[in-house]
Scaffold this motif. Structure first.
Motif, PDB file in Angstrom:
ATOM      1  N   ASN A   1       1.230  -0.949   0.235  1.00 25.31           N
ATOM      2  CA  ASN A   1      -0.595  -0.004   0.078  1.00 25.31           C
ATOM      3  C   ASN A   1       0.960   1.202   0.383  1.00 25.31           C
ATOM      4  OD1 ASN A   1      -2.466  -0.726   0.206  1.00 25.31           O
ATOM      5  ND2 ASN A   1      -2.001  -1.554   1.958  1.00 25.31           N
ATOM      6  N   THR A   2       2.535   1.079   0.677  1.00 24.05           N
ATOM      7  CA  THR A   2       2.623   2.662   1.061  1.00 24.05           C
ATOM      8  C   THR A   2       3.886   1.879   0.277  1.00 24.05           C
ATOM      9  OG1 THR A   2       4.321   1.559   3.051  1.00 24.05           O
ATOM     10  CG2 THR A   2       1.296   2.942   2.653  1.00 24.05           C
ATOM     11  N   ILE A   3       4.900   3.429   0.250  1.00 23.24           N
ATOM     12  CA  ILE A   3       6.283   2.347  -0.448  1.00 23.24           C
ATOM     13  C   ILE A   3       6.864   1.842   1.350  1.00 23.24           C
ATOM     14  CG2 ILE A   3       8.760   3.360  -1.283  1.00 23.24           C
ATOM     15  CD1 ILE A   3       6.720   6.289  -1.933  1.00 23.24           C
ATOM     16  N   ASP A   4       6.632   2.679   2.275  1.00 27.32           N
ATOM     17  CA  ASP A   4       7.276   1.375   3.114  1.00 27.32           C
ATOM     18  C   ASP A   4       7.128   0.046   2.909  1.00 27.32           C
ATOM     19  OD1 ASP A   4       8.842   2.137   5.418  1.00 27.32           O
ATOM     20  OD2 ASP A   4       7.652   2.535   7.086  1.00 27.32           O
ATOM     21  N   ASP A   5       6.412  -0.204   2.291  1.00 23.90           N
ATOM     22  CA  ASP A   5       5.749  -1.491   2.693  1.00 23.90           C
ATOM     23  C   ASP A   5       7.192  -2.267   1.516  1.00 23.90           C
ATOM     24  OD1 ASP A   5       3.470  -1.605   3.908  1.00 23.90           O
ATOM     25  OD2 ASP A   5       2.317  -1.020   2.446  1.00 23.90           O
ATOM     26  N   LEU A   6       7.277  -1.537   0.538  1.00 28.36           N
ATOM     27  CA  LEU A   6       7.813  -1.824  -0.697  1.00 28.36           C
ATOM     28  C   LEU A   6       9.353  -2.241  -0.229  1.00 28.36           C
ATOM     29  CD1 LEU A   6       7.898  -1.856  -3.873  1.00 28.36           C
ATOM     30  CD2 LEU A   6       8.857  -0.001  -4.181  1.00 28.36           C
TER      31      LEU A   6
ATOM     32  N   GLU B   1      15.813  12.127 -15.921  1.00 30.31           N
ATOM     33  CA  GLU B   1      16.030  12.413 -14.682  1.00 30.31           C
ATOM     34  C   GLU B   1      15.976  11.909 -13.942  1.00 30.31           C
ATOM     35  OE1 GLU B   1      13.975  16.449 -15.181  1.00 30.31           O
ATOM     36  OE2 GLU B   1      13.810  16.737 -17.233  1.00 30.31           O
ATOM     37  N   PHE B   2      14.920  11.163 -13.341  1.00 35.11           N
ATOM     38  CA  PHE B   2      14.483  10.587 -11.631  1.00 35.11           C
ATOM     39  C   PHE B   2      15.338  10.180 -11.207  1.00 35.11           C
ATOM     40  CE2 PHE B   2      12.354   8.042  -8.438  1.00 35.11           C
ATOM     41  CZ  PHE B   2      11.626   9.351  -7.988  1.00 35.11           C
ATOM     42  N   PHE B   3      16.308   9.403 -11.932  1.00 36.32           N
ATOM     43  CA  PHE B   3      17.287   8.458 -11.005  1.00 36.32           C
ATOM     44  C   PHE B   3      18.368   9.938 -10.643  1.00 36.32           C
ATOM     45  CE2 PHE B   3      15.864   4.906 -12.948  1.00 36.32           C
ATOM     46  CZ  PHE B   3      15.113   4.495 -11.859  1.00 36.32           C
ATOM     47  N   SER B   4      18.876  10.707 -10.973  1.00 35.06           N
ATOM     48  CA  SER B   4      20.002  11.561 -11.483  1.00 35.06           C
ATOM     49  C   SER B   4      19.412  12.854  -9.975  1.00 35.06           C
ATOM     50  CB  SER B   4      20.484  12.071 -12.617  1.00 35.06           C
ATOM     51  OG  SER B   4      19.543  12.366 -13.388  1.00 35.06           O
ATOM     52  N   ARG B   5      17.647  13.034  -9.964  1.00 32.31           N
ATOM     53  CA  ARG B   5      17.374  14.553  -9.265  1.00 32.31           C
ATOM     54  C   ARG B   5      17.775  13.940  -7.692  1.00 32.31           C
ATOM     55  NH1 ARG B   5      12.704  16.908 -10.360  1.00 32.31           N
ATOM     56  NH2 ARG B   5      12.015  16.894 -13.096  1.00 32.31           N
ATOM     57  N   PRO B   6      17.889  14.849  -6.890  1.00 32.91           N
ATOM     58  CA  PRO B   6      17.874  14.744  -5.443  1.00 32.91           C
ATOM     59  C   PRO B   6      17.063  14.260  -4.691  1.00 32.91           C
ATOM     60  CG  PRO B   6      18.166  17.214  -6.125  1.00 32.91           C
ATOM     61  CD  PRO B   6      18.182  16.005  -7.590  1.00 32.91           C
ATOM     62  N   GLU B   7      15.943  13.814  -5.128  1.00 37.05           N
ATOM     63  CA  GLU B   7      14.106  13.456  -4.501  1.00 37.05           C
ATOM     64  C   GLU B   7      15.258  12.094  -5.027  1.00 37.05           C
ATOM     65  OE1 GLU B   7      14.671  15.819  -6.752  1.00 37.05           O
ATOM     66  OE2 GLU B   7      12.186  15.515  -7.783  1.00 37.05           O
ATOM     67  N   TRP B   8      15.112  11.185  -5.120  1.00 34.31           N
ATOM     68  CA  TRP B   8      15.639   9.762  -5.198  1.00 34.31           C
ATOM     69  C   TRP B   8      16.146   9.655  -4.405  1.00 34.31           C
ATOM     70  CZ3 TRP B   8      14.690   5.613  -6.426  1.00 34.31           C
ATOM     71  CH2 TRP B   8      15.198   4.015  -6.550  1.00 34.31           C
ATOM     72  N   LYS B   9      17.772  10.209  -4.623  1.00 32.96           N
ATOM     73  CA  LYS B   9      18.290   9.952  -3.120  1.00 32.96           C
ATOM     74  C   LYS B   9      17.432   9.658  -1.848  1.00 32.96           C
ATOM     75  CE  LYS B   9      23.148  11.107  -2.202  1.00 32.96           C
ATOM     76  NZ  LYS B   9      22.981  11.515  -0.018  1.00 32.96           N
ATOM     77  N   GLU B  10      16.983  11.492  -1.894  1.00 35.62           N
ATOM     78  CA  GLU B  10      16.650  10.670  -0.327  1.00 35.62           C
ATOM     79  C   GLU B  10      15.158  10.523   0.038  1.00 35.62           C
ATOM     80  OE1 GLU B  10      15.656  14.043   1.149  1.00 35.62           O
ATOM     81  OE2 GLU B  10      14.716  14.220   2.325  1.00 35.62           O
ATOM     82  N   LEU B  11      14.416   9.781  -1.335  1.00 40.44           N
ATOM     83  CA  LEU B  11      13.879   8.581  -1.435  1.00 40.44           C
ATOM     84  C   LEU B  11      14.209   7.143  -1.033  1.00 40.44           C
ATOM     85  CD1 LEU B  11      10.201   7.895  -2.999  1.00 40.44           C
ATOM     86  CD2 LEU B  11      11.225   7.336  -4.088  1.00 40.44           C
ATOM     87  N   LYS B  12      15.722   7.051  -1.981  1.00 34.34           N
ATOM     88  CA  LYS B  12      15.349   5.816  -1.415  1.00 34.34           C
ATOM     89  C   LYS B  12      16.672   5.634   0.418  1.00 34.34           C
ATOM     90  CE  LYS B  12      19.828   5.526  -3.878  1.00 34.34           C
ATOM     91  NZ  LYS B  12      21.608   5.442  -4.660  1.00 34.34           N
ATOM     92  N   ASP B  13      16.870   6.689  -0.282  1.00 36.03           N
ATOM     93  CA  ASP B  13      17.309   6.462   2.706  1.00 36.03           C
ATOM     94  C   ASP B  13      16.542   6.755   3.102  1.00 36.03           C
ATOM     95  OD1 ASP B  13      19.437   7.194   0.472  1.00 36.03           O
ATOM     96  OD2 ASP B  13      19.942   9.121   1.029  1.00 36.03           O
ATOM     97  N   LYS B  14      15.394   7.519   2.570  1.00 37.93           N
ATOM     98  CA  LYS B  14      14.857   7.463   3.623  1.00 37.93           C
ATOM     99  C   LYS B  14      13.700   6.379   3.867  1.00 37.93           C
ATOM    100  CE  LYS B  14      12.425  11.812   4.643  1.00 37.93           C
ATOM    101  NZ  LYS B  14      11.746  12.913   4.723  1.00 37.93           N
ATOM    102  N   TYR B  15      13.522   5.257   3.102  1.00 36.96           N
ATOM    103  CA  TYR B  15      12.844   4.363   2.797  1.00 36.96           C
ATOM    104  C   TYR B  15      13.790   3.006   2.424  1.00 36.96           C
ATOM    105  CZ  TYR B  15       8.724   6.666   2.187  1.00 36.96           C
ATOM    106  OH  TYR B  15       6.724   7.192   2.626  1.00 36.96           O
TER     107      TYR B  15
END
Lengths: 507, 260
Positions: free
Chosen positions: A358-363, A377-391
């Protein structure tokens, strides 16, 4: 996927072909003017031969699209000039190499005769060496012509109009007719140019000057026809300068650019859409007044341009961004359009059901078994790093894909997760499920209208565009995208759909 | 008319010499042959005369003037040059090839046209048939006739010839040698010709300079050199045709090959 009519695409042909022809011809002529004398010089100064040909060879190995991309930061601008210079560089090797090969290939006995009967070096060059190496030099020019026509189709992302506009926008909007028209036109242009050069060489070397004059006349007429639409486009309209509207390379952007252009041209402005440009290139073009107007997203500006890493609430971001743009770049942001297009992680419904996602957390616990596809673009954007680290995401494989192909890839189970766009009509169509971003790793992406300093001084233009602010909600945008991506209708139809929505709500 | 004074040429900064201290005096109207084997320096010597090769030391004097002080382009236009590979310009027709030097000298078109026709007749080719042809359409012998015509076009009184008949078949060659001898006498040309063909040298030359290892071993009239060779090498070289003729005669008489 349906085939929108070829004839609709053909309507765009004069402008695209004219620009393509202009770009190609100038690049080729400049290539000849630079490389033939260089080649001659290299045959006279033997020590220059190896370094010159090596450098030319290395330049040739740079992929065309990379060469075009690198010209933008190098010249600090977008559009015709960087494309032209990249294409000139591309024409160097075949012309230079064939000039050198041709001249060095002239028989020694003929050269000795030229010297022996008392020709000066220049007379030997112009009366003997160049005429004898002409077929080889022309072969090089023909190769360059075919390469340049082909590479010019890649000039679209750096903001130069060419037949590549068909291909890039066709790929994004799944418009097969556009791609076909673009390919056929580029191929035909390459053939015509190649044969034209061949014919010119034949008539000149046969010294059939009547035929040469005839060929030259036909050529001039053909080129004049090809270039004529430009004269009309570039002409000064009633309201003066042409307004350049930018768009990034995906469907939503094509539709919005068209909507803006339609609104402006209805009010008497001349417009020119620079479609399919890269995100950062486009922003810089706006800051340099090379593009007057385009739609960007708050999250993109916040993280990629302003380089912020904390995420305040949505409304704060919009406010701070507007102030920052005004102060730092003199860019006017009249407001948000009313919809949000965030990046969102999406999986197939059946995957979600099977693993109870249901959530990215589940993933996060399953991510090492999944592969993920995303846009350029996405993999070189800062928010991808953020997403990867947070989850704590750690996918088996990361695949970069064209946004259009990304959806087919997940549907055909070649990837398991994609970075979808929340306004994308295909999320429903392909039976995908968006996972919730519970930890708020992804910034909000409110669509905002941005105007260059130059455009913001034009009060009637600002007034017209203000009508769009707040006029398009999530549903409206998703439907408009669906019209193109799922129903296979043209970008024009989607723009008209949005226009009618805005007009009816305004009443 | 042409005088070489202590002409030397080294291609490797003095390590070795292709020709060494050549002294030679070519008289007006004579045909002087530089005779020798490959690599003896005869072509190098020839090319110092029109400065296709600049001598390392020594002087070449033509009509009393040191050639080092004459613009090489001007010098070459005043001297005809014919060589084995001919070097006709393949993209220019016969008339254009013959008229090249006059054109470089800026002659009026009409004069060039007359001169071209005159020269085609002189070298034994029908003007109307040949003037518009391209070099590739000609036989080897015809090409070399054009080569000679081109060298004569601007009225040069001196001709340098580097194995001019070397690449031709024997019959063509014999005809051309005879015809050239006639032209040379008629126009009173001063000719320096390089060859390794002894027979050709004996038939054509007023005087022969026999060269070996970059030096002139002997210089004299053919008959003198044959009857009174100053050096065993000269005798061996000049007697080659006679020995060959004797061999041929014996074969014709049917004697056994092994007896040879």
């Amino acid at each position: 996927m349906t085939y929108s009519s070829i004839s609709e695409q053909l309507g765009l042909l004069p402008g695209y072909l004219g620009n393509h022809l202009l770009l190609t011809l100038i690049a080729l002529i400049a290539g000849i003017v630079i490389c033939v004398p260089c080649g001659v010089m290299v045959t006279r100064i033997k020590s220059l031969q190896w370094p010159t040909l090596t450098i030319a060879g290395i330049l040739q190995t740079i992929p065309g699209i990379a060469l075009l991309a690198i010209m933008v930061p190098l010249l600090g601008r977008i559009g015709f000039l960087p494309a032209l210079i990249a294409l000139i560089v591309y024409s160097v090797l075949p012309i230079l190499r064939n000039t050198v090969t041709g001249i060095l290939g002239v028989e020694k006995s003929v050269l000795e005769a030229a010297r022996g009967i008392g020709m000066t070096d220049m007379q030997s060059l112009f009366k003997v060496e160049l005429p004898l190496s002409l077929p080889v030099i022309v072969a090089g020019i023909r190769t360059a012509a075919v390469w340049v026509v082909g590479t010019a189709t890649l000039a679209t992302p750096v903001g130069a109009t060419s037949l590549g506009n068909y291909v890039f926008s066709g790929l994004q909007t799944q418009n097969i007719s556009a791609i076909i028209v673009g390919c056929v036109a580029a191929a035909l242009l390459a053939i015509v140019l190649d044969q034209t050069i061949r014919l010119t060489e034949k008539t000149v070397s046969r010294r059939n000057f009547k035929l040469a004059a005839l060929t030259a006349t036909i050529l001039l007429i053909l080129f004049a026809i090809g270039l004529a639409p430009l004269a009309r486009h570039r002409g000064i309209g009633e309201t003066g300068k042409t307004i350049a509207i930018g768009s990034k390379p995906f469907t939503e952007q094509y539709i919005l650019a068209r909507l803006i252009a339609d609104n402006l041209s209805r009010n008497g402005f001349n417009t020119d859409i620079r479609s399919g440009m890269g995100s950062i290139i486009l922003f810089e073009a706006l800051a340099n007044n090379e593009v007057d107007c385009y739609v960007d997203y708050t999250g993109t500006i916040w993280t990629n341009v302003m380089k912020k890493d904390h995420l305040p609430p949505r409304s704060r971001i919009l406010m701070e961004m507007t102030a920052w743009l005004k102060k730092e770049c003199e860019i006017l942001c009249p407001g948000a359009l009313g919809f949000e297009n965030t990046y969102a992680l999406a999986v197939r419904k059946e995957t979600a059901d099977r693993y109870n996602l249901n959530t990215i957390d589940d993933l996060s616990r399953l991510s090492n078994e999944f592969s993920m596809g995303s846009d350029y673009e996405f993999f070189s954007r800062p928010e991808w790093k953020e997403l990867k680290d947070k989850y704590n995401l750690n996918f088996k494989e990361l695949i970069t894909l064209d946004p259009t192909l990304m959806y087919s890839a997940i549907a055909q189970k070649q990837v398991d997760v994609i970075s979808a766009y929340s306004t994308d009509g295909r999320i429903l169509d392909f039976d995908l499920m968006v996972l919730d971003d519970t930890k708020q790793a992804l910034p909000p992406y409110d669509a905002v209208l941005l105007l260059s300093e130059r455009a913001s001084k034009n009060s009637s233009l600002v007034r017209i565009l203000n009508d769009l602010v707040g006029g398009i909600d999530d549903d409206a945008m998703r439907n408009a995208n669906k019209i193109v991506d799922v129903d296979g209708q043209s970008v024009d139809s989607a723009a008209i759909y949005l226009k009618s929505l805005i007009d009816s709500s305004g009443d | 008319m042409i005088a070489l004074e202590k002409v030397s040429k080294s291609f490797d900064n003095g390590l070795t010499y292709a020709v060494r201290e050549i002294d030679l005096d070519v008289r007006p109207g004579e045909l002087l042959v530089l005779l020798g084997e490959s690599g003896c320096g005869k072509t190098t010597t020839l090319k110092t005369i029109n400065r296709l090769i600049e001598p390392t030391s020594g002087q070449v004097i033509i009509n009393g003037e040191d050639t080092a002080r004459i613009d090489p382009v001007k010098l070459r236009r005043s001297i005809g040059y014919v060589f084995q590979e001919i070097g006709l310009f393949p993209h220019i027709n016969i008339a254009g090839n013959i008229g090249m030097v006059p054109r470089l000298l800026g002659w009026p078109d009409e004069k060039i046209r007359y001169r071209t026709i005159e020269l085609l007749i002189l070298v034994g080719l029908k003007p109307d048939e040949f003037k518009n042809r391209m070099p590739e359409e000609l036989s080897g012998g015809q090409k070399q006739r054009i080569g000679v015509a081109r060298a004569l076009a601007a009225g040069a009184k001196i001709m340098l010839m580097d194995e001019p008949f070397g690449a031709l078949d024997p019959i063509t060659r014999t005809n051309l040698i005879e015809e050239f001898a006639k032209i040379q006498k008629e126009l009173e040309l001063t000719v320096v010709m390089v060859t390794h063909d002894v027979l050709e040298a004996l038939i054509l030359a007023d005087r022969i300079a026999v060269m070996r290892s970059g030096e002139i071993l002997a210089l004299g009239k053919p008959a003198e050199l044959v009857s009174n060779p100053p050096h065993p090498y000269v005798s061996e070289l000049l007697n080659t045709p006679r020995r060959q003729t004797e061999k041929v005669n014996r074969i014709i008489r049917g004697e056994n090959r092994s007896d040879l």
